[in-house]
Design an enzyme around this catalytic site. Sequence first.
Site, PDB file in Angstrom:
ATOM      1  N   ASP A 105       0.090  -2.603   4.260  1.00 31.40           N
ATOM      2  CA  ASP A 105      -0.307  -2.260   5.366  1.00 31.40           C
ATOM      3  C   ASP A 105      -0.575  -3.414   6.221  1.00 31.40           C
ATOM      4  OD1 ASP A 105      -1.398   0.223   6.573  1.00 31.40           O
ATOM      5  OD2 ASP A 105      -2.947  -1.261   6.814  1.00 31.40           O
ATOM      6  N   GLU A 144       2.078   2.065  10.066  1.00 28.95           N
ATOM      7  CA  GLU A 144       2.235   0.606   9.757  1.00 28.95           C
ATOM      8  C   GLU A 144       2.142   0.505   8.184  1.00 28.95           C
ATOM      9  OE1 GLU A 144      -2.050   1.276  10.474  1.00 28.95           O
ATOM     10  OE2 GLU A 144      -0.461   1.902  11.548  1.00 28.95           O
TER      11      GLU A 144
END
Length: 183
Positions: free
Chosen positions: A52, A95
Site C-alpha cells: 500500500d 493505491e
Amino acid sequence: KALRESEERLRTLASTDALTGLSNRRRFWQTADGEIQRARRYGTSLAIIMMDVDKFKRVNDTFGHDVGDQVLCELARIGLANIRSFDSFARVGGEEFAFILPESSLEAAGNTAERLRSAVEAQAIQVGPHQVFVTVSLGVATLGPDMVRVEELYKAADLALYRAKQDGRNSVRVYQGNGEGLG
C-alpha cells in the site's frame, strides 16, 4: 475470427487494471485460488505480499490526480522489475497492490518485499516538472496448513500490512501464524 478476437479483448479488459495494465482484483483472486490449489496438490509453499502506498492522498492533494496516476503506473513498473517472471502482480484497490509468489518461503517473500520497499523509496518519480517521492508499506504471509481459502491468506497478509502502517509506514511486516506473531 473477428468474434473470437472481440471475446478475447473483452476477457482482457475484464481482468486488467485500465490504468496500470496489471491484473485487476478479479484476476488476482482467480490466480490466487489456482495457486493455492496447486500448492496444496504438490506440497509447495505460496506467499502473498500486500503493498500500500503511504499517504497517497497527500500526493493527489499536492500534485493532482494525474500525477497520482503516473505514480501508480511507475509503482507498477518498479513492482514488475522486482519479481520473478512467474510471480503475479495486481492492483487490487486504489493505491493497494498484491503479489502472489508461488514456491516462495516466508523468508524469501520477506526479502522480496524488502527489495520492493527499498526500490520504491529510492526512486524519484519524475512526472512533468514534479519529482515525487513515495514510500510503501508491505505485509507478507505464506499459506499455512490451516488455510484453505484465498481469503484467509489475503487476510493474513493484510493484517501484516496493517501492522506495517501502525508501526510507522515504509516497512515490511510478516504474518507468522495466529496474528500474535507479526514481526
